[in-house]
Write an enzyme that holds these catalytic residues in place. Structure first.
Site, PDB file in Angstrom:
ATOM      1  N   LYS A 158      42.838 -49.501  40.092  1.00  0.00           N
ATOM      2  CA  LYS A 158      41.443 -49.074  39.990  1.00  0.00           C
ATOM      3  C   LYS A 158      41.386 -47.790  39.177  1.00  0.00           C
ATOM      4  O   LYS A 158      42.017 -46.794  39.512  1.00  0.00           O
ATOM      5  CB  LYS A 158      40.841 -48.837  41.382  1.00  0.00           C
ATOM      6  CG  LYS A 158      39.361 -48.463  41.331  1.00  0.00           C
ATOM      7  CD  LYS A 158      38.721 -48.552  42.712  1.00  0.00           C
ATOM      8  CE  LYS A 158      38.822 -47.290  43.519  1.00  0.00           C
ATOM      9  NZ  LYS A 158      38.056 -46.163  43.006  1.00  0.00           N
TER      10      LYS A 158
ATOM     11  N   ASP B 130      36.077 -48.886  37.861  1.00  0.00           N
ATOM     12  CA  ASP B 130      35.138 -48.467  38.918  1.00  0.00           C
ATOM     13  C   ASP B 130      34.232 -47.356  38.390  1.00  0.00           C
ATOM     14  O   ASP B 130      34.393 -46.195  38.734  1.00  0.00           O
ATOM     15  CB  ASP B 130      35.952 -48.000  40.134  1.00  0.00           C
ATOM     16  CG  ASP B 130      35.088 -47.531  41.287  1.00  0.00           C
ATOM     17  OD1 ASP B 130      33.899 -47.898  41.342  1.00  0.00           O
ATOM     18  OD2 ASP B 130      35.614 -46.792  42.142  1.00  0.00           O
TER      19      ASP B 130
ATOM     20  N   LYS C  84      30.749 -47.825  38.323  1.00  0.00           N
ATOM     21  CA  LYS C  84      29.462 -47.972  39.032  1.00  0.00           C
ATOM     22  C   LYS C  84      28.272 -47.725  38.103  1.00  0.00           C
ATOM     23  O   LYS C  84      27.492 -46.793  38.291  1.00  0.00           O
ATOM     24  CB  LYS C  84      29.382 -47.023  40.231  1.00  0.00           C
ATOM     25  CG  LYS C  84      30.455 -47.244  41.282  1.00  0.00           C
ATOM     26  CD  LYS C  84      30.232 -46.358  42.503  1.00  0.00           C
ATOM     27  CE  LYS C  84      31.304 -46.534  43.545  1.00  0.00           C
ATOM     28  NZ  LYS C  84      32.618 -45.941  43.176  1.00  0.00           N
TER      29      LYS C  84
ATOM     30  N   ASP D  70      21.654 -47.840  35.425  1.00  0.00           N
ATOM     31  CA  ASP D  70      20.760 -47.357  34.360  1.00  0.00           C
ATOM     32  C   ASP D  70      19.749 -48.473  34.073  1.00  0.00           C
ATOM     33  O   ASP D  70      19.717 -49.463  34.806  1.00  0.00           O
ATOM     34  CB  ASP D  70      21.605 -47.024  33.108  1.00  0.00           C
ATOM     35  CG  ASP D  70      21.000 -45.878  32.299  1.00  0.00           C
ATOM     36  OD1 ASP D  70      19.775 -45.935  32.036  1.00  0.00           O
ATOM     37  OD2 ASP D  70      21.738 -44.960  31.928  1.00  0.00           O
TER      38      ASP D  70
ATOM     39  N   THR E  18      29.199 -45.304  51.056  1.00  0.00           N
ATOM     40  CA  THR E  18      29.550 -45.009  52.453  1.00  0.00           C
ATOM     41  C   THR E  18      29.322 -43.536  52.798  1.00  0.00           C
ATOM     42  O   THR E  18      29.406 -43.154  53.957  1.00  0.00           O
ATOM     43  CB  THR E  18      31.009 -45.392  52.759  1.00  0.00           C
ATOM     44  OG1 THR E  18      31.809 -45.004  51.662  1.00  0.00           O
ATOM     45  CG2 THR E  18      31.152 -46.872  53.003  1.00  0.00           C
TER      46      THR E  18
ATOM     47  N   ARG F  28      45.588 -43.092  48.230  1.00  0.00           N
ATOM     48  CA  ARG F  28      46.591 -42.087  48.606  1.00  0.00           C
ATOM     49  C   ARG F  28      47.754 -42.576  49.470  1.00  0.00           C
ATOM     50  O   ARG F  28      48.864 -42.060  49.298  1.00  0.00           O
ATOM     51  CB  ARG F  28      45.879 -40.887  49.247  1.00  0.00           C
ATOM     52  CG  ARG F  28      45.031 -40.135  48.208  1.00  0.00           C
ATOM     53  CD  ARG F  28      43.938 -39.313  48.840  1.00  0.00           C
ATOM     54  NE  ARG F  28      42.946 -40.162  49.486  1.00  0.00           N
ATOM     55  CZ  ARG F  28      41.887 -39.698  50.132  1.00  0.00           C
ATOM     56  NH1 ARG F  28      41.690 -38.397  50.226  1.00  0.00           N
ATOM     57  NH2 ARG F  28      41.026 -40.531  50.676  1.00  0.00           N
TER      58      ARG F  28
HETATM   59  O1  C5P Z   1      42.922 -42.739  48.733  1.00  0.00           O
HETATM   60  P1  C5P Z   1      42.063 -43.792  49.350  1.00  0.00           P
HETATM   61  O2  C5P Z   1      42.831 -45.004  49.829  1.00  0.00           O
HETATM   62  O3  C5P Z   1      41.126 -43.243  50.396  1.00  0.00           O
HETATM   63  O4  C5P Z   1      41.192 -44.303  48.103  1.00  0.00           O
HETATM   64  C1  C5P Z   1      40.164 -45.217  48.232  1.00  0.00           C
HETATM   65  C2  C5P Z   1      39.452 -45.393  46.913  1.00  0.00           C
HETATM   66  O5  C5P Z   1      38.298 -46.195  47.114  1.00  0.00           O
HETATM   67  C3  C5P Z   1      38.950 -44.120  46.269  1.00  0.00           C
HETATM   68  O6  C5P Z   1      38.977 -44.330  44.861  1.00  0.00           O
HETATM   69  C4  C5P Z   1      37.546 -43.977  46.763  1.00  0.00           C
HETATM   70  O7  C5P Z   1      36.707 -43.278  45.898  1.00  0.00           O
HETATM   71  C5  C5P Z   1      37.122 -45.442  46.793  1.00  0.00           C
HETATM   72  N1  C5P Z   1      36.034 -45.742  47.713  1.00  0.00           N
HETATM   73  C6  C5P Z   1      36.089 -45.428  49.059  1.00  0.00           C
HETATM   74  N2  C5P Z   1      35.053 -45.737  49.890  1.00  0.00           N
HETATM   75  C7  C5P Z   1      34.006 -46.357  49.384  1.00  0.00           C
HETATM   76  C8  C5P Z   1      33.919 -46.683  48.038  1.00  0.00           C
HETATM   77  C9  C5P Z   1      34.977 -46.352  47.222  1.00  0.00           C
HETATM   78  O8  C5P Z   1      37.057 -44.876  49.523  1.00  0.00           O
HETATM   79  N3  C5P Z   1      33.041 -46.692  50.205  1.00  0.00           N
END
Ligand code: C5P
Length: 244
Positions: A38, A65, A67, A70, A129, A220
């Site tokens: 992503k 990603d 998003k 517009d 979220t 992460r």
């Molecule tokens: O590091 P982590 O596993 O938390 O990363 C999750 C990824 O998904 C990040 O890029 C975050 O911005 C994205 N994301 C999220 N929750 C959402 C939408 C996108 O964590 N509701």
């Protein structure tokens, strides 16, 4: 029996990094282990479309990603460029409305036909979220997050997009109302036994597979691990076990 090579196509690693060379190093390390990467706003603004090409050269697929949100014309034009870049998935805000989503789907279909490009799957983003019921009320939207998510997911499907990005909590409701062919892509995944960190609505990779989620997004827990390839392999192992 589901194999690791089938399941790893459903694992998307979020490359949330500012440094393109670190992103490339991680993608090189992880390309044999996962199906997709992503690329979000931070890395894309820093590294541009070259990072997408680099990932493709390494054999990885890309979920762009960005998003898009517009007027219809502008989003449809950006979507055409995403299709030309060859990304596998990209997303738009459902709040841009049905006409914006319909035009986007049509523009992607047209350019892929005319230029013989592979069709990317276009996803809708429903409610971020980071927003709760009271935030929606402040924005003039009554009825709460859950109702709004389901309303927008239905609109995404009607407009002809492939699916939505959704939280683990929303997945089964959306699956029920939008059907089996609708793609569900879910972040907020934490391997069994790991800390939630700043993620509030989390699910393990195994539970995500059991819930019928098509793609899980993990950042992460893999990119921040001492051994990212090993961390990716254990996420895949959890998914294989759940898939049975
Ligand atoms: O590091 P982590 O596993 O938390 O990363 C999750 C990824 O998904 C990040 O890029 C975050 O911005 C994205 N994301 C999220 N929750 C959402 C939408 C996108 O964590 N509701």
């Amino acid at each position: 029996m589901t194999t690791a090579s089938q399941v790893r196509q459903r694992l998307i690693v979020a490359l949330d990094l500012a440094d393109p060379s670190r992103a490339k190093t991680l993608a090189t390390l992880l390309a044999p282990e996962v199906g997709m990467f992503k690329v979000g706003k931070q890395l894309y603004v820093r590294a541009g479309p070259d990072i997408v090409r680099t990932i493709h050269e390494l054999g990885g697929e890309v979920f762009l990603d960005l998003k898009f949100h517009d007027i219809s014309n502008t989003v449809a034009a950006a979507a055409v460029e995403a299709a030309r870049l060859g990304v596998r998935l990209f997303n738009v805000h459902a709040f841009g409305g049905p006409e914006m989503m319909r035009q986007t789907a049509a523009a992607v279909e047209k350019v892929c036909g005319e230029e013989d490009l592979r069709r990317p799957s276009v996803l809708g983003v429903t409610v971020l979220t980071s927003l709760d019921d009271s935030d929606l009320e402040t924005l003039g939207i009554q009825g709460g997050v859950r109702a709004q998510v389901l309303r927008l997911a239905g609109m995404v499907k009607e407009a002809g997009l492939a699916g939505v990005v959704c939280s683990a909590q929303e997945a089964s409701d959306i699956r029920r109302s939008c059907g089996d062919a609708f793609l569900l892509v879910t972040p907020g995944i934490r391997p069994a036994g790991q800390q939630a960190g700043d993620q509030k609505r989390i699910m393990t990779p195994g539970d995500a597979v059991r819930a019928g989620i098509d793609y899980i997004v993990v950042g992460r827990p893999i990119t921040g691990a001492d051994d990212p390839a090993g961390a990716a392999r254990s996420v895949v192992a959890e998914m294989v076990e759940a898939a049975g």
